[in-house]
Design an enzyme around this catalytic site. Structure first.
Site, short mmCIF file in Angstrom:
data_model
loop_
_atom_site.label_atom_id
_atom_site.label_comp_id
_atom_site.label_asym_id
_atom_site.label_seq_id
_atom_site.Cartn_x
_atom_site.Cartn_y
_atom_site.Cartn_z
N CYS A 20 0.81 -1.47 0.07
CA CYS A 20 -0.13 -0.29 -0.22
C CYS A 20 0.87 1.71 0.12
O CYS A 20 -0.18 2.21 0.11
CB CYS A 20 -0.53 0.24 1.32
N ASP A 71 -8.34 -3.30 -5.47
CA ASP A 71 -6.90 -3.48 -4.61
C ASP A 71 -5.87 -4.41 -5.88
O ASP A 71 -6.40 -5.17 -5.22
CB ASP A 71 -7.06 -3.39 -3.08
N GLY A 142 -11.33 -13.36 -13.77
CA GLY A 142 -9.90 -12.24 -13.65
C GLY A 142 -9.99 -11.74 -14.65
O GLY A 142 -10.48 -11.72 -16.64
#
Length: 353
Positions: A20, A71, A142
């Protein structure tokens, strides 16, 4: 290409940042998203971008709302299986942070096909799949691309009763703040990249970053829980400020009560601070009040980007026992009361004391 066909580089060496800590700084992001605010918003969209919440929420009917988030990031560790596990845990956390139960995921995969082996890529995907199995959800699809840097993450979907939805913007004056995980993941990742994180520190880092925030749905069911978010790339200061501004209240944080990973003070003193920490502070320093004598080391931890960080809950004092019990049921021994929600304010801040 197999692992024996090539000399594999460290995963973290292929990325300009990791975890992150790769996030665009909140001030820059706010400017980039400014035009999106003019788009039409259907009444069924219960949560959008207006308060920088953890996920979008779309009402399906009176008893069900769909929670959607994505994310993904570059490697925060070199072990491919661990990288996949951390990235998947982090993505699913945004569903839990809304109080929802995850139902399925889609993989987001970008890999430098000519730089790392197929076996390494498969290990990353298997790591993510292992966390999805733990969460009880399938990876139902995906998208993959050949990219310069390795990227992995998930689109995560969940369901919640709209009446139980927990936003980051509904904290109330007098609420207590509870943080579910200790701070310091960004510091540890910086030390790891320089080869200065020992085996014990690495094990603790993996333990924290691969621990699913399962208390989320239990917390959402507690009547006195008013707001919830997860502390990730903008650090405790940044995500606390989002809650403060969204709720229109100051957040008062007792710095000595904030849990931290073992050895963090030593690592910060040794210079292991991420570049994202400085970018975070530059973006939101005007919204944070520091006490006299609050040093650079403390500020680095306040703004430290947390990959797969803990839930932060704002709850009424009489709900604290139930909140603590929910964290304890799921093995969150580090969960701690770190402060309280202050009065309403025209210019809400995070106030350290």
């Amino acid at each position: 290409m197999t692992a024996t066909d090539m000399q594999e580089p460290r995963l973290t060496s292929l990325a300009h940042g990791g975890g992150c800590g790769c996030k665009i700084a909140p001030g820059v992001l706010s400017n980039l998203l400014r035009g999106s605010a003019a788009l039409p918003v259907p009444p069924e969209l219960l949560v959008g971008i207006e308060t920088s919440d953890d996920a979008a929420v779309y009402k399906l009917n009176d008893r069900q709302a769909l929670v959607a988030t994505t994310d993904f990031f570059m490697p925060v560790v070199d072990d491919p299986h661990d990288f996949g596990r951390i990235a998947a845990t982090n993505a699913i956390s945004d569903v839990y942070a809304m109080g929802a139960t995850p139902i399925l995921a889609l993989a987001v995969v970008g890999m430098p096909i000519n730089a790392i082996s197929h076996a390494t890529i498969a290990a990353i995907l298997d790591g993510g799949a292992s966390i999805c199995r733990e969460a009880g959800i399938p990876i139902a699809g995906g998208h993959t691309i050949d990219s310069v840097e390795p990227i992995y993450g998930l689109v995560a979907l969940g369901l919640i009763d709209p009446a139980l939805l927990k936003r980051n913007a509904e904290a109330q004056p007098g609420d207590l703040l509870v943080l579910g995980k200790p701070l310091g993941v960004g510091v540890m990742s910086a030390a790891l990249k320089k080869g200065q994180l020992d085996a014990q520190g690495y094990a603790r880092m993996i333990e924290v970053t691969t621990k699913l925030n399962r208390p989320g749905p239990d917390l959402a069911a507690i009547e006195g829980v008013h707001a919830m978010t997860d502390v990730t790339g903008f650090g405790l200061g940044g995500h606390g400020l989002e809650m403060a501004r969204g709720s229109g209240c100051d957040l008062m944080i007792d710095w000595s009560a904030v849990p931290r990973l073992p050895g963090i003070d030593y690592l910060i003193a040794a210079g292991h601070v991420t570049g994202a920490s400085g970018r975070n502070w530059a973006s939101y320093s005007e919204g944070v009040a520091l006490p006299q004598g609050f040093g650079d080391a403390e500020r680095a931890l306040l703004t430290d980007p947390q990959t797969s960080g803990g839930l932060m809950v704002a709850c009424a004092p009489d709900a604290l026992e139930a909140v603590q019990a929910a964290f304890a049921r799921h093995g969150f021994a580090d969960a701690a009361v770190i402060g309280e929600v202050g009065p309403h304010s025209d210019a809400p801040r995070v106030i350290l004391r």
